[in-house]
Design a protein around this motif. Structure first.
Motif, short mmCIF file in Angstrom:
data_model
loop_
_atom_site.label_atom_id
_atom_site.label_comp_id
_atom_site.label_asym_id
_atom_site.label_seq_id
_atom_site.Cartn_x
_atom_site.Cartn_y
_atom_site.Cartn_z
N SER A 1 -39.50 -5.31 36.80
CA SER A 1 -40.11 -3.73 36.74
C SER A 1 -39.71 -3.22 37.96
O SER A 1 -39.48 -1.96 37.91
CB SER A 1 -41.43 -3.92 36.47
N ARG B 1 -36.11 -1.87 37.33
CA ARG B 1 -36.42 -1.11 36.12
C ARG B 1 -36.99 0.19 36.35
O ARG B 1 -36.55 1.42 35.93
CB ARG B 1 -37.03 -1.65 34.93
N ASP B 2 -37.92 0.31 36.82
CA ASP B 2 -38.93 1.41 37.04
C ASP B 2 -38.25 2.46 38.22
O ASP B 2 -38.04 3.63 37.83
CB ASP B 2 -40.26 1.37 37.77
N LYS C 1 -35.19 3.87 36.04
CA LYS C 1 -35.87 4.79 35.10
C LYS C 1 -36.29 6.28 35.63
O LYS C 1 -36.06 7.43 35.22
CB LYS C 1 -37.06 4.32 34.46
N TYR D 1 -26.98 0.07 36.86
CA TYR D 1 -27.88 -1.04 36.87
C TYR D 1 -27.22 -2.02 35.90
O TYR D 1 -26.78 -1.90 34.72
CB TYR D 1 -29.22 -0.53 36.30
N GLU E 1 -28.51 -5.80 34.35
CA GLU E 1 -29.57 -6.98 34.55
C GLU E 1 -29.26 -8.10 33.88
O GLU E 1 -28.51 -7.95 32.86
CB GLU E 1 -30.81 -6.23 33.73
#
Length: 336
Positions: free
Chosen positions: A288, A291-292, A295, A306, A308
């Protein structure tokens, strides 16, 4: 088990209180060997278990049903196999830790031989040790990018060579083939004990001191101040996000690996080129974190990249390093 515990407790606890690098190194080896010895504890257990079986067979006058005997034999066989497997796994892991620890240190010593060891002292007397590698066939009339490779840490803060362990980008870019393909200055700072690169809440940081050391290099010929990049893994990943969030004017691009920061700061870095990486199964650093940040950057108007890895955990550097186009992308970035 008691003996091994008595060895492990002081060997683990003492380095937390001592700053003696040599003693701490010996203590680390004691922990590794004692841990490996712990994997052999199953042997005396088996010996004791077998001796009790003999006593049971000679002292127990009660007849045992044949079906029960068969069940006991099966249970004993399973217990033996499971114990051997678990003990073997622990032993192998302990030996592997010792082997790779030595191997990594040998690689780090070779890496350090390429670099120039330097010291920066600010106006308050604060000191930062760092290593710098100039471009291959350096020409002071030309301008080269500067790559800041943040080690993930965990090594004694006063051991200047061991501190380079975890500076993965510096290790990769210092090979002959990459020094020819991507001529650049490589900057690896040392992290004092009890400190980090920033980005981790409630944890001391030496970020400002590193910025000062980087700025001090501007007086030397050859560094292109519009092509400064930062990258790191784990603690270095947090630091990479933190460096660009606090000094977006200093860095043109970042490659944070398994890191994160406060998404509220993302609006500051919409003009910084970012290519972040994380493993979806990471148990050390929550996915996270990346991801955060990604975003939040996109929401603020940025255009980060990005990647992953869905089936990978924390150790993803190899996959990162061979990502097609990554290094060409990095060295093409420039501050606007």
């Amino acid at each position: 088990m008691l003996v091994i515990g008595l060895v492990l407790i002081p060997a683990i606890a003492w380095p937390l209180l001592s700053k003696d690098v040599q003693f701490n190194s010996v203590s680390g080896k004691i922990v590794q060997w004692a841990s490996m010895a712990g994997g052999l504890i199953f042997i005396p257990f088996i010996m004791h278990f077998l001796s009790e079986i003999k006593l049971l067979n000679t002292e127990n006058a009660s007849p045992i049903k044949e079906s029960l005997k068969d069940t006991l034999v099966t249970v004993k066989a399973l217990a033996l196999v499971i114990t051997l497997i678990i003990g073997g796994m622990v032993t192998v892991e302990g030996y592997s830790s010792i082997y790779w620890g030595k191997q990594n240190f040998e690689n780090t010593k070779k890496l350090a031989q390429l670099f120039e060891a330097r010291t920066f002292v600010n106006s308050k007397g604060d000191t930062l040790f760092y290593h710098l590698l100039k471009p291959l066939n350096f020409d002071p009339k030309k301008k080269y990018p500067l790559v800041v490779s943040l080690p993930y840490g965990g090594q004694p803060g006063t051991d200047k060579i061991r501190q380079m362990e975890g500076a993965a980008a510096a290790e990769l870019l210092s090979t002959d083939i990459n020094r020819k393909k991507y001529p650049a200055f490589l900057f690896v700072p040392n992290c004092p004990s009890g400190s980090g690169w920033g980005g981790i809440p409630n944890y001391p940081s030496v970020d400002t001191l590193v910025y000062k050391a980087i700025s001090a290099l501007d007086t030397e010929p050859g560094i292109d101040v519009k092509r400064r990049y930062v990258t790191g893994i784990s603690r270095g990943g947090y630091g990479s996000w933190h460096f660009i969030c606090t000094r977006p004017d200093m860095f043109a691009a970042a490659i944070p690996v398994c890191g994160g920061d406060d998404p509220k700061l993302a609006s500051r870095i919409v003009n910084v080129a970012v290519w972040a990486f994380h493993g979806a199964q990471d148990k050390n650093v929550p996915v996270s974190g990346s991801r955060d940040m990604i975003k939040a950057m996109k929401k603020a108007g940025g255009n980060p990249k990005y990647t992953e890895f869905q089936h990978e955990g924390h150790n993803i550097w190899y996959q990162v390093s061979i990502t097609p186009g990554l290094w060409d992308w990095l060295f093409a970035q420039k501050l606007k």
